[in-house]
Design a protein around this motif. Structure first.
Motif, PDB file in Angstrom:
ATOM      1  N   LYS A 278       0.735  -1.157  -0.059  1.00 58.73           N
ATOM      2  CA  LYS A 278       0.114   0.004  -0.095  1.00 58.73           C
ATOM      3  C   LYS A 278       0.871   1.224   0.042  1.00 58.73           C
ATOM      4  O   LYS A 278       0.558   2.354  -0.776  1.00 58.73           O
ATOM      5  CB  LYS A 278      -1.050  -0.035   1.174  1.00 58.73           C
ATOM      6  N   SER A 389     -16.990 -11.402   5.890  1.00 53.47           N
ATOM      7  CA  SER A 389     -16.138 -10.398   6.249  1.00 53.47           C
ATOM      8  C   SER A 389     -15.671 -10.501   7.722  1.00 53.47           C
ATOM      9  O   SER A 389     -16.626 -10.758   8.432  1.00 53.47           O
ATOM     10  CB  SER A 389     -16.953  -8.931   6.266  1.00 53.47           C
ATOM     11  N   SER A 462     -19.287 -10.091   8.850  1.00 51.82           N
ATOM     12  CA  SER A 462     -20.683 -10.145   8.193  1.00 51.82           C
ATOM     13  C   SER A 462     -20.656 -11.359   7.763  1.00 51.82           C
ATOM     14  O   SER A 462     -19.864 -12.055   7.027  1.00 51.82           O
ATOM     15  CB  SER A 462     -20.484  -9.096   6.981  1.00 51.82           C
ATOM     16  N   SER A 464     -22.688 -12.073   5.223  1.00 51.43           N
ATOM     17  CA  SER A 464     -22.678 -11.761   3.947  1.00 51.43           C
ATOM     18  C   SER A 464     -21.939 -10.544   3.330  1.00 51.43           C
ATOM     19  O   SER A 464     -22.468  -9.355   3.416  1.00 51.43           O
ATOM     20  CB  SER A 464     -24.090 -11.896   3.268  1.00 51.43           C
ATOM     21  N   ALA A 465     -20.784 -10.609   2.939  1.00 47.58           N
ATOM     22  CA  ALA A 465     -19.832  -9.416   2.690  1.00 47.58           C
ATOM     23  C   ALA A 465     -20.456  -8.837   1.181  1.00 47.58           C
ATOM     24  O   ALA A 465     -20.573  -7.493   1.121  1.00 47.58           O
ATOM     25  CB  ALA A 465     -18.421  -9.815   2.313  1.00 47.58           C
TER      26      ALA A 465
ATOM     27  N   SER B 141      -5.451  -2.051   7.870  1.00 47.17           N
ATOM     28  CA  SER B 141      -6.592  -1.616   6.988  1.00 47.17           C
ATOM     29  C   SER B 141      -6.897  -0.269   6.862  1.00 47.17           C
ATOM     30  O   SER B 141      -7.341   0.477   6.122  1.00 47.17           O
ATOM     31  CB  SER B 141      -7.786  -2.459   7.632  1.00 47.17           C
ATOM     32  N   GLY B 199     -19.537   6.994   1.650  1.00 45.88           N
ATOM     33  CA  GLY B 199     -18.648   5.666   1.269  1.00 45.88           C
ATOM     34  C   GLY B 199     -17.609   5.571   2.238  1.00 45.88           C
ATOM     35  O   GLY B 199     -17.153   4.283   2.508  1.00 45.88           O
ATOM     36  N   THR B 218     -19.033  -1.616  13.216  1.00 39.25           N
ATOM     37  CA  THR B 218     -18.186  -2.331  12.608  1.00 39.25           C
ATOM     38  C   THR B 218     -17.118  -1.763  11.929  1.00 39.25           C
ATOM     39  O   THR B 218     -16.947  -0.814  11.518  1.00 39.25           O
ATOM     40  CB  THR B 218     -19.080  -3.025  11.402  1.00 39.25           C
ATOM     41  N   LEU B 220     -16.024  -3.103   8.872  1.00 34.12           N
ATOM     42  CA  LEU B 220     -15.992  -4.035   7.839  1.00 34.12           C
ATOM     43  C   LEU B 220     -16.077  -3.134   6.429  1.00 34.12           C
ATOM     44  O   LEU B 220     -16.986  -2.141   6.504  1.00 34.12           O
ATOM     45  CB  LEU B 220     -17.386  -4.960   7.716  1.00 34.12           C
ATOM     46  N   ARG B 221     -15.310  -3.595   5.466  1.00 31.76           N
ATOM     47  CA  ARG B 221     -15.589  -2.501   4.402  1.00 31.76           C
ATOM     48  C   ARG B 221     -16.710  -3.154   3.582  1.00 31.76           C
ATOM     49  O   ARG B 221     -17.372  -2.324   2.739  1.00 31.76           O
ATOM     50  CB  ARG B 221     -14.298  -2.777   3.507  1.00 31.76           C
ATOM     51  N   LYS B 222     -17.136  -4.487   3.725  1.00 34.51           N
ATOM     52  CA  LYS B 222     -18.163  -4.994   2.832  1.00 34.51           C
ATOM     53  C   LYS B 222     -19.156  -5.974   3.927  1.00 34.51           C
ATOM     54  O   LYS B 222     -18.690  -6.548   4.803  1.00 34.51           O
ATOM     55  CB  LYS B 222     -17.646  -5.964   1.892  1.00 34.51           C
ATOM     56  N   ASP B 223     -20.455  -5.407   3.794  1.00 32.16           N
ATOM     57  CA  ASP B 223     -21.408  -5.876   4.720  1.00 32.16           C
ATOM     58  C   ASP B 223     -22.697  -5.688   3.850  1.00 32.16           C
ATOM     59  O   ASP B 223     -23.315  -4.715   4.082  1.00 32.16           O
ATOM     60  CB  ASP B 223     -21.262  -5.252   6.235  1.00 32.16           C
TER      61      ASP B 223
END
Lengths: 509, 509
Positions: A278, A389, A462, A464-465, B141, B199, B218, B220-223
């Motif tokens: 990164k 996730s 999660s 379900s990501a 992250s 976002g 959370t 989490l980037r995706k949920d």
């Protein structure tokens, strides 16, 4: 398919004004009748109606692709598919269905993985396929406004000559529709770089269950005027209304893409590596994909390219695929080469070896290693797929613990579970956990659930990501969302859809 | 301040169970009493209570900074400020206020521009200032979890040693709090590059009006598990609950920043220029700011740097400031130099001239031209400031038409309106339209409103791109949002805050 059991067909129930469907969901929903079809034919073109009930009934098998999902797991018994061509037609359909308490399943490309876009029973299917026009594109701002039924690949092709790309990209891009992408909050390969649809969708046109049109189809990047209602429809899987139009910000196309595959001696190096990558690649990093050893070996076994020699991969516990997308090829290559040099010249190298793609063909073949895992798994047996996730640091632990859990149940052998493997988007914290079995067996399923959901909940992850809840995971929602959250979701459902006609049995039980 | 008129104080009204506050808003709200303060002192530290009603009453002027906004336009008459230190304390405060129908204004840094964070009457002020701890930061992250009361600059300083930056940056960063940034959906200078808070915010902890804690904090980037409730609180300006914790994705810090100022012969060149710049600079473009000639001349007149010579600016109709932020200085400089060469060597150049900053001091002095407009305007007279979103192509037309409109009303002269000017974020479609007058006069205000709101509505724009609605623009909301949208917003307000205690008179009338 719990939802199907809850949904009793009680056509004869008297209609009560002000009756709360929240208390007794779906019990007062009606199937489509010949009279309903006759009404729809007053304002829809004949080829917009496919029904076994119409005066010119279709053959039942014409409904098959609409009633069944593509993985063959979910099956509806709808008699009628409507394919309106305008927002106004969608509005008239919903108004009638709401007045007559007919349940409606909005359907895009029907490429979902959780049964969200097929009926659980005999709901009317509202296909957006005939709403497939681009409404406008501004090449300066990159803002695209399109009908919900536009296929993702068509939109990609539409903006390409203007040097733009869609902010979302999926394996199903040749069939999935932008409206469905938004309704399911699709993730995909570009999320790391361009963010989620909650950020890139600028506006929506939605037909509410009562037929009113909520026009929030703005092309504004910034608008701070009250609650951002459109966000509720992103990921609601068609349970609050039907998305008919989408305004979305498309990013400028990158001028160059490169990739490199790296072999790591131990999983412990993945996170320090991610940090180094990164920092070195900064804004040109567009993917950082993790593949564990089991997944890699399966991909190679089934012919998905062999980028690294056997010597290179000896002792590698896992692999990482790094992709860059940038504005100038020579700058990006210089950054990537410097990164490799830094990695290989370190006192304690984080990687054993790395291979940089040198041609478009090699670029594709490196990606094939990662993308080929899915196909390799399907060739190897029956797969239980979990799209979760969890914290990046727990990827390996979750895979290993699942394998040990199955071993402790006596299920890790050739006639039961053959492989437990993990791969996924490190940058997004999204792990695809695959359990590959000889056959689907109840004892395996019982060993996996709720075990995996409990592991996810323990990590505050999660369940379900990317894939959503659909009909498949409504019972598991409490593993990711608190009782208060679910209560508020139900109240919001009640605000938008008091009669409960929109996609019943999906998302909320 | 229409809202204040609507809000009658009727302490004696009997409390009716199930009474709908939506029908008759705020009529049953109560002021804070000595008994209430006595209750709060049971669980809050003495220094968490500032009240003229407590057993140790404070001097009324101690409340001044809380009751008044910093531009001096909005004035409340609260008797009591509470400064809880924990989420649990916030919960107990709100539960009591909800039970006793006491209105609450959440207050962050109180740096807003639309009166959203001060009382319209005598509401209780709940300051988040004492909740100012970072809860966690993951340097891998880049996900930061912080109390809502953390000051934006402190968070920037906190993540800097880890090579990360906050995704939002504002002039008020030294005072504004992250919770307030989220509650107002703050935009600012980094939006073009890092997107909106819809976002970048990954999770929120919110205390609901009834005191229950909605924990969606959370990392989490995706949920994709159900409706994304947190989105409703982003931009709700504290009308649905109190944000107490924020989880946010912080991007890696760019390693190098450069900028260049360009003089354009005509406004017509701005959009082709934007297109060229986007293509050439691609992912390193981080700002593209427009300054019209009037704004430029005022900035120079009031000593905000003089980057271009008089010769250079002769015949220039407007100016553009371009900033890049990238991973490697030499690559970025090469791209910028090539861009300038391309622009200057064209057959029909889009620019007259351009100056590239050669040192950190020059970098700052170029930005001072753009950022100095605000100060120059305030030195020149009294400013009517409109923060609107309109299509990029209409920036000049909106400014010119407003000037002509004022001229036609006989208001364009030394004793009325002296300048009409525009500047802003081209990349975001956000125009800051300033009308600089000799003094605030009712006839000017009448000439400007609803004229400007109607212009915005005709362009399907936003009457508030960044600043929000607050108490200032509730009457103007219908210019940007349809009746159906506003009806749904009111129903959502009713779901979260049935008694209407949260920040009454803000956002919705």
């Amino acid at each position: 398919m719990l939802a199907a059991r809850l949904w009793a067909r009680q056509r004869a129930l008297p209609r009560r004004v002000g009756f709360s469907t929240a208390a007794l969901p779906h019990t007062s929903l009606n199937p489509v009748t010949e009279q309903d079809v006759a009404h729809f034919s007053k304002f829809l073109a004949p080829n917009s109606i496919i029904s076994t009930l119409s005066p010119n009934p279709c053959a039942p098998d014409e409904l098959e692709t609409y009633n069944n999902d593509w993985i063959g797991r979910f099956h509806g018994q709808s008699t009628t598919v409507l394919k309106p061509k305008t927002t106004q037609e969608v509005s008239e359909i919903l108004k009638w269905c709401n007045d007559h308490r007919i349940a409606v399943v909005p359907q895009g490309g029907n490429t979902g993985l959780v049964g969200g876009s097929v009926p659980v029973n005999n709901e009317l299917i509202l296909s957006l396929a005939n709403m497939n026009k681009v409404r406008s594109f501004d090449p300066i701002s990159g803002i695209l406004v399109a009908d919900a039924g536009c296929i993702l690949q068509s939109l990609t092709d539409y903006v390409a000559p203007h040097n733009h790309i869609m902010p979302v990209d999926l394996g199903a891009k040749g069939s999935c529709q932008i409206g469905g992408n938004v309704a399911t909050n699709a993730g995909g390969l570009r999320l790391l770089r361009y963010g989620s649809l909650h950020g890139t969708v600028l506006g929506l046109e939605v037909v509410l269950p009562d037929g009113r049109i909520l026009d929030q189809l703005t092309t504004l990047r910034k608008d701070n005027t009250g609650y951002d209602l459109k966000q509720l429809f992103i990921g609601a899987e068609g349970t609050l209304g039907v998305i008919t139009g989408v305004s979305i910000l498309t990013p400028p196309a990158p001028q160059a893409s490169n990739n490199v595959i790296l072999a790591l001696p131990t999983f412990d190096n993945v996170l320090p590596l991610y940090q180094t990558v990164k920092r070195q690649l900064s804004e040109i990093l567009s993917a950082f994909e993790f593949i564990d050893r089991t997944a890699y070996d399966l991909a190679v076994k089934h012919g998905q390219g062999r980028a690294l020699s056997e010597e290179d991969t000896k002792g590698a516990e896992c692999f990482v695929l790094v992709e860059t997308s940038g504005g100038r090829r020579e700058h990006d290559e210089e950054k990537l080469n410097d990164l490799l040099e830094l990695l290989l010249s370190a006192d304690k190298p984080l990687i054993n070896t790395g291979v940089l793609s040198q041609s478009p063909a090699q670029f594709i073949s490196l990606w094939a290693l990662r993308e080929g895992v899915t196909e390799a798994v399907s060739k190897e047996g029956k797969a239980y797929k979990y799209d979760i996730s969890v914290p990046l640091s727990s990827f390996k632990e979750v895979v290993d613990n699942t394998r040990e859990h199955l071993r402790s149940k006596g299920l890790l052998h050739d006639k039961a579970v053959k492989y437990v493997l993990g791969y996924g988007h490190v940058g997004d914290g999204n792990l695809h956990l695959n359990i590959v079995a000889d056959a689907y067996l109840p004892e395996i399923e019982n060993a996996l659930e709720p075990y995996i959901y409990e592991v996810v909940a323990a990590h505050r992850g999660s369940i379900s990501a990317e894939h959503g809840i659909g009909a498949m995971k409504t019972h598991a929602l409490p593993y990711s969302k608190s009782a208060i959250s679910i209560e508020l979701m139900k109240k919001i459902k009640q605000v938008f859809d008091p009669r409960g006609i929109m996609n019943p049995g999906k998302v909320l039980e």
